[in-house]
Each structure stands twice: as structure tokens, then as C-alpha cells.
Design an enzyme around this catalytic site. Structure first.
Site, PDB file in Angstrom:
ATOM      1  N   GLU A 309       0.848  -1.189   0.000  1.00 30.80           N
ATOM      2  CA  GLU A 309       0.000   0.000   0.000  1.00 30.80           C
ATOM      3  C   GLU A 309       0.890   1.248   0.000  1.00 30.80           C
ATOM      4  OE1 GLU A 309      -3.482   1.864   2.925  1.00 30.80           O
ATOM      5  OE2 GLU A 309      -1.817   0.690   3.759  1.00 30.80           O
ATOM      6  N   LYS A 372      -9.942   0.042  -2.079  1.00 34.37           N
ATOM      7  CA  LYS A 372     -10.215  -0.285  -0.684  1.00 34.37           C
ATOM      8  C   LYS A 372     -11.674  -0.029  -0.338  1.00 34.37           C
ATOM      9  CE  LYS A 372      -8.313   0.476   3.960  1.00 34.37           C
ATOM     10  NZ  LYS A 372      -7.304   1.221   4.737  1.00 34.37           N
ATOM     11  N   CYS A 422      -4.453  -3.096   4.094  1.00 30.17           N
ATOM     12  CA  CYS A 422      -4.187  -2.611   5.449  1.00 30.17           C
ATOM     13  C   CYS A 422      -5.181  -3.161   6.469  1.00 30.17           C
ATOM     14  CB  CYS A 422      -4.151  -1.087   5.451  1.00 30.17           C
ATOM     15  SG  CYS A 422      -3.285  -0.392   6.894  1.00 30.17           S
TER      16      CYS A 422
END
Length: 560
Positions: A309, A372, A422
Site C-alpha cells: 500500500e 479499498k 491494510c
């Protein structure tokens, strides 16, 4: 079962149930419970203490007034979450850290309140209800905490403390909720044993209590199923040891080679966002060096390269220089690269956190990108912005991250990758969607440059659980560490250090089969919540119109 000295049988516990612990003792137990739960989680990884922590909190809150149960649970939660989430203060400041930690601790307060509420059930059937009720209660608490408020924050779940424990294998049967249930139920068995044995021991003569080895338990070995001490001991043993027998893994599919690139950043901290070109350069240089090592025969040719990321916070779809660098790296390594990037939109206030597939000789493939789906509130988007400005002076730095709408299933050519970004690894449904969508391998792209090594290791524990839960070889790749591969049995391979550059290459198995946990999805958790609500309702019926009699002196202690 009774405890008795060599000469004469002794009295059994009072029929109305055990008295609550003294207030001072309960406060000590609550603090110890929070500390034990903290030490069970990474980076300490003392997993048996999770069972101890749950048991101590249950003893502290049982048969207390509801407000006392809430207060004791809140205290235990504060002891856990304030140090556990301290890494959030590095990016957001002390006040948001305190607010988040307090909000998480409130859920522990509600757990303490619920434990006190369930006392009419917990005092029945000679302690045999402690394991299932405590297990259901903790699964329900985590189910709510994982979803509310603002989409929830699952950090600190019991399941995430068990990466090295046998009970981790329960994840293959029912996911993280099954692991949490196993831990809390084992704690419940210990609490049941405590309330069976300790009051009987207290009833012994003072001389015998000073020599506890003289007090021998008399167990009913002829009918062991009717002896609660034997039953609870078997339950505790089964929950702690027998999960080793749960089969793991799935079909042995073809093997592909994946490289993960941890390029590192010039400086840790929020200044990471000001170093975008240097971070991109680091990942390009590391990939070019990997290509040179492959050409020299030092490394195996990868079928796929995964960058973390924020490895290119410069939007390569709008910046030709960034696109040129990534293309050069992909062409050199002769494999697709999954690039973690920030994509701009036509609205300058909106961005997208994405994993974008970059194909050698062809460039970006817009059809194979994952945006995301669960941006972090108050960090990646700002709800209640006008109120948040009163809490942190960093609100102006936060732009709105637009959530994606589809699971992270990326068809790279050699394999189908299940990608999450994440903190999404903490959310059951987001990870599961990538597997049911066809993901053969799981990848977690993350950026820990604004946090610390403890937070990174907490994430790695989550990756280990997901690998077992879905029977998938997995990997976590971070800008600064820790990064590494995890096999379907939850074992970590080629783990990198923190705040360093590293490239790791490993052959992984592609898997298409589904574990029972993958097939069931949220059903075990839903069933646990329904049963917990039913238990709370049954306790209401039993409590209604019934005077609270707790024994001589205990009523006054409960009222505090």
C-alpha cells in the site's frame, strides 16, 4: 465432587451461589484481566494469558450490581486498549487515541455488565453453563465492536491473540468467532472450577486450609459425566489441546512464485506523505535489483510481484513519470506487479486507495484493480468533520477516500489473487469475499510507516488467522515492515524486519477448495449472537420479581 480433609466430609457451597469478590479484590482482578489480555496479543504473544484474562474479568464481575460490572469491565478494557492502540497516537495525536481507546473499552464495560446480568443462569447447573455462556458473550461483544460505530474497529479480538495456539485451528471451522468462542469457553471452564472448588476450600478448617494438599477432591469416577469438576476439566482440556486434531489445508494446487517488495521510506512518521517520489523510487530500485538477481540466477523468476500500500502515492494513471518508472520495473522483472497506489479523481477532495495491476509490455490494466472498500474513519475519511476539528488539528490533512464497491479479486494471469488493503484484514467479511470470489492466494498490502513494529506484528497475527480460516497461502507486504509469507497452517516464512528494505521470493500453492469457515461465512457468529440474546432474555425472566440475596455482607459489597 466435594473437597474434604482426611477425616470428615465438608460443606458444599451455598445454594444461592457464590458471593461476589470484595470491591478491592475485584478492582485488582479487572486490572490483571486487562494486563493479561494485552500480554496475550502481539508483540508479546503470550497466548495462554487470553484465557486467564477472560476468566479474571468474569470472576471480578460475577454477582455484582450491573453498574459495578460495567465499571470493572471498562477498567479492564482501558488497561488493554490504551497501550494496545498507542500506535494510533503517532499519526492522530493523543486525543483521538484516547477517544478510540475509551470507545473500545466501553464494549468491555458492556461485557462486564452482561456477565453480572447473567448471574441467575451462571449460578445454575453447578457451573456447567459457564463455558458456553462466556463463549457466546465474548463472540457477541466482538461482533458488535467489529461493526459499530462507523463500521467498527476489530483490534484486540481474542482470536488475534491465538496465532501460536492450538485453538487457532478452530478458525478453519468457524472463522475468528470460533477461535474467540474457544478461548472464552476455556476461560469459562476455569471460572466454573473456581466456583466449585474455592468455596468448598474456604469451608475447611483453618488448619486444613493452611495445608491445602490435605484437602483431597472426591470425584465421582463411576459416573464422571455427573461430576461437574470432571466435566469442566475435560471441557478446558478439550478446548486448549484437541483443536490440534482439526485438519487444515485444502487441495494441493499448482505452485507459483511470488515476490514481495518492501522498499522502505526515507523517514517514518507523517512525513511519509511528503516523500512520495522517494518511496516510489525505493520500490522501483528494489524490483530492478530483483530482476538483476533473477538474470544472474541468484533468485527464482517470480510469476507475480506485490508492492505494498502507498508504494506509489503518485497516481501513475495521471503522472507519466511515475508510469514510466513502474513500466520499467515490470518490463525488467518480466512479471505483473500489483502496485499499491493512490488514485486521484475528478474531485480534488476525493481519492482512492487502490491495488493496480501493472503488466509488463502493456502497462496498467484498469480492469484488474481493487479499491479499498473499508476506509478508516477519521483517518482516511472524515465523518463529523466539524466536530473532529475540535479534537485534532490534523483534520485538514484528511481527504475523503472513496470506498470501492467490489471485492479484491484480481486475475493476474498466472493466478487469481485475493487482495485486501491494510486494516481490512481485521474484518471477516471483506477477506472472505476475496476467497468466495475466486482468490487462490491472499495478499495484504499495508503501509506501517506512520505506526510502529507492534502494530505491524498485530496485523501479521491477523494474516495468520486468515490463512488458516480460508486454507490459503497468504502474504503481508508493507512499505517498512513487517512483511512475510504465511502458509495455510498459519506458519510465517521469510519474515522481514521493521524500517528496512527487503525483497522476499517464495513458491506458494494455489488453492481453490473452501474450508467449512469459508462456506459458512457469518452464520456461526449470527448463531452465537442469537443464543447470547436468548440467554440474556432468559436471565431477565429469572431476575424479574426476584429479590437479590447474596449472603451476609455480600449485599453491601454488591451495592458499591
Amino acid at each position: 465432587m466435594t473437597l474434604q480433609p482426611p477425616a470428615a466430609p465438608q460443606a458444599s457451597p451455598p445454594a444461592e451461589g457464590p458471593a461476589p469478590t470484595g470491591l478491592r479484590t475485584a478492582l485488582v482482578l479487572a486490572v490483571a484481566a486487562g494486563a493479561a489480555l494485552l500480554l496475550a496479543l502481539p508483540p508479546f504473544d503470550l497466548w495462554p494469558l487470553a484465557i486467564v484474562g477472560v476468566a479474571l474479568l468474569a470472576i471480578a464481575t460475577h454477582r455484582r450490581r450491573l453498574r459495578a460490572g460495567f465499571g470493572l469491565g471498562l477498567l479492564a478494557g482501558a488497561v488493554l486498549f490504551y497501550p494496545l492502540l498507542h500506535w494510533t497516537s503517532f499519526a492522530a495525536g493523543w486525543l483521538p487515541w484516547a477517544l478510540l481507546s475509551t470507545a473500545e473499552a466501553v464494549f468491555f464495560g458492556l461485557t462486564g455488565l452482561a456477565t453480572a446480568w447473567l448471574r441467575p443462569l451462571l449460578d445454575r447447573w453447578r457451573g456447567l453453563l459457564w463455558p458456553p455462556l462466556l463463549g457466546l458473550l465474548w463472540v457477541t461483544q466482538e461482533a458488535v465492536r467489529d461493526r459499530a460505530p462507523f463500521g467498527g474497529f476489530p483490534w484486540g479480538r481474542l482470536a488475534f491473540s491465538q496465532a501460536d495456539a492450538p485453538v487457532l485451528r478452530l478458525a478453519a471451522l468457524g472463522g475468528a468467532p470460533a477461535v474467540t468462542f474457544g478461548v472464552a469457553a476455556a476461560a469459562g471452564a476455569l471460572v466454573g472450577l473456581y466456583y466449585l472448588i474455592f468455596p468448598a476450600w474456604r469451608a475447611l478448617p483453618a488448619e486444613t486450609r493452611r495445608k491445602p494438599w490435605l484437602a483431597r477432591p472426591r470425584l465421582d469416577w463411576r459416573r464422571p459425566w455427573r461430576d461437574p469438576v470432571i466435566v469442566l476439566s475435560v471441557i478446558a482440556f478439550a478446548l486448549v489441546v484437541l483443536p490440534r486434531a482439526v485438519p487444515l489445508g485444502g487441495d494441493q494446487g499448482p505452485v507459483k512464485t511470488i515476490a514481495i517488495v518492501q522498499g522502505n521510506v526515507p523517514r517514518l512518521g507523517l512525513e511519509f506523505n511528503e516523500q512520495r517520489r522517494a518511496v516510489l523510487d525505493n520500490h522501483v530500485k528494489a524490483t530492478l535489483q530483483l530482476a538483476a538477481d533473477v538474470a544472474a540466477g541468484k533468485r527464482k523468476q517470480p510469476d507475480l510481484v506485490v508492492w505494498p500500500e502507498n508504494s506509489s502515492d503518485i497516481d501513475p494513471l495521471r503522472n507519466q513519470d511515475a508510469a514510466g518508472e513502474i513500466s520499467a520495473a515490470a518490463d525488467a522483472i518480466k512479471a505483473p506487479i500489483l502496485v499499491g497506489t493512490v488514485l486521484r479523481t475528478n474531485n480534488p477532495n476525493n481519492i482512492k486507495n487502490a491495488g493496480l495491476l501493472w503488466v509488463p509490455g502493456a502497462g496498467p490494466d484498469p480492469t484488474q484493480q481493487y479499491v479499498k472498500r473499508h476506509p478508516v474513519p477519521f483517518a482516511e475519511y472524515m465523518p463529523l468533520r466539524s466536530v473532529a476539528k475540535l479534537v485534532s488539528d490534523k483534520v485538514a490533512l484528511v481527504r475523503n477516500m472513496v470506498p470501492g464497491a467490489t471485492p479484491g479479486v484480481l486475475r493476474t494471469g498466472p493466478l487469481t489473487l485475493g487482495d485486501v488493503i491494510c486494516f481490512e484484514v481485521a474484518y471477516d467479511g471483506i477477506v472472505r469475499d476475496t476467497v468466495t470470489g475466486g482468490g487462490q492466494v491472499l495478499a495484504v498490502q499495508t503501509n506501517n510507516a506512520t505506526f510502529n513494529a507492534a502494530e505491524a506484528r498485530q496485523q501479521m497475527a491477523m494474516v495468520r488467522l486468515r490463512a488458516v480460516e480460508h486454507g490459503r497461502d497468504s502474504m503481508m507486504v508493507s512499505t517498512v515492515g513487517v512483511s512475510g509469507f504465511v502458509d495455510r497452517y498459519g506458519s510465517v516464512h521469510q519474515l522481514t524486519g521493521f524500517n528496512t528494505a527487503a525483497v522476499q521470493v517464495r513458491a506458494v500453492h494455489l488453492t481453490s477448495s473452501r474450508t467449512l469457515a469459508t462456506r459458512l461465512g457469518a452464520l456461526p457468529e449470527i448463531a452465537a449472537v442469537v443464543l447470547a440474546v436468548a440467554a440474556l432474555a432468559a436471565a431477565f425472566v429469572l431476575r424479574r420479581g426476584r429479590r437479590e440475596i447474596t449472603g451476609d455482607g455480600a449485599e453491601k459489597a454488591e451495592a458499591r
